[in-house]
Scaffold this active site. Sequence first.
Site, mmCIF file in Angstrom:
data_model
loop_
_atom_site.group_PDB
_atom_site.id
_atom_site.type_symbol
_atom_site.label_atom_id
_atom_site.label_comp_id
_atom_site.label_asym_id
_atom_site.label_seq_id
_atom_site.Cartn_x
_atom_site.Cartn_y
_atom_site.Cartn_z
ATOM 1 N N SER A 188 -4.508 2.533 9.691
ATOM 2 C CA SER A 188 -5.408 1.357 8.987
ATOM 3 C C SER A 188 -4.678 0.383 8.358
ATOM 4 C CB SER A 188 -6.632 2.101 8.364
ATOM 5 O OG SER A 188 -5.993 2.846 7.033
ATOM 6 N N CYS B 234 0.883 -1.047 0.035
ATOM 7 C CA CYS B 234 0.049 -0.041 -0.093
ATOM 8 C C CYS B 234 0.733 1.319 0.133
ATOM 9 C CB CYS B 234 -1.006 0.108 1.182
ATOM 10 S SG CYS B 234 -0.160 -0.115 2.773
ATOM 11 N N HIS C 93 -1.487 7.389 3.334
ATOM 12 C CA HIS C 93 -0.031 7.141 3.520
ATOM 13 C C HIS C 93 0.709 8.116 2.845
ATOM 14 C CE1 HIS C 93 -0.567 3.593 5.387
ATOM 15 N NE2 HIS C 93 -0.216 2.693 4.479
#
Length: 362
Positions: free
Chosen positions: A188, A158, A252
Amino acid sequence: MKKYNVGIIGATGMVGQRFVLLLANHPWFNVKVVAASPRSAGKAYKDAVGEKWAFDSEIPENIASLTVKNATEDINEIASEVDFVFCAVDMKKDEIRALEEAYAKAECPVISNNSAHRTTPDVPMVIPEINADHIKVIDAQKKRLGTKRGFIAVKSNCSLQSYVPAIYPLDKEFGVSEVLVCTYQAISGAGKTFKTWPDMLDNVIPFIGGEEEKSETEPLKIWGKVEDGKIVNATSPAFTAQCIRVPVSDGHMGAVFMRFKDGKKPTKEEIIDCWKNYAGRAQELSLPSAPKQFLHYFTEDNLPQTKLQRNLENGMAISIGRLREDSQYDYKFVCLSHNTLRGAAGGGVLLAELLCAEGYIN
């Protein structure tokens, strides 16, 4: 058009829940099966999730009443009911590898959010705007597995989704030799909320297990080429990374420093134009989950901000800002992506759309 029936393996976890939300009203995909661990099997999905539901919106009605199947025991039954599955399980890597291959060998394509097969040479790891051509390695993978339609395709880690999309077009246009990136990653990404991880409030943790290794090696597979039935990793650009967990729910951010090859340093205007004009196969095909504008550059000094830009274009666009010259590298900038949308479930859905559009799932 006729909808594809799909399954979600690992449907009760945070990424599985995100798949549930994204697929509830998808124009191409109909959720036919949800599967999870034996302790959830046999329960209605809403009861299996219970208080673990991590989102403000309610569980979609068309999925809440589905009976959860056993992800490891009901493989053949699940494969017979769906056209393909999304996989987001929480298991040991060797167990995930075996599970995903079992589904593939049951002639059920697997679109995986897991890291277990990212280094498998004939498993494509795809960001649809960047290396969509890697899906052609699936033909060789099916020969190895002995399948007619079963295969595995994965999405990348991710955190890569924030900085790799910004660097890739610059490398193709100008040639990038070295990249240093520091990622500031939401909770998360660990499958947590502030309710379940109160220790993250008012805190920063300078370690995320395995993340720096993934951040330095996975881009080289994305940059690689398909040769003789496998993906051969590229040898450049050279990446070094430091990954930090920060008290943010979603999103992010990456702080990137980069150096260009042979001293051929483009102007700031050339870099921004490259970002603005870049589009990939996902945009060419107008895939349902694809952002209209893949890369967004913000001229304001204080943008992008995680809270403000993470949901840009339904959380599927990349936000970039603060491009400026650096005293040691050529340039530095910041970039942002939504880690459970673009970075996880949304990226998986977009990959599935690409595979359907290109005829790999029928």
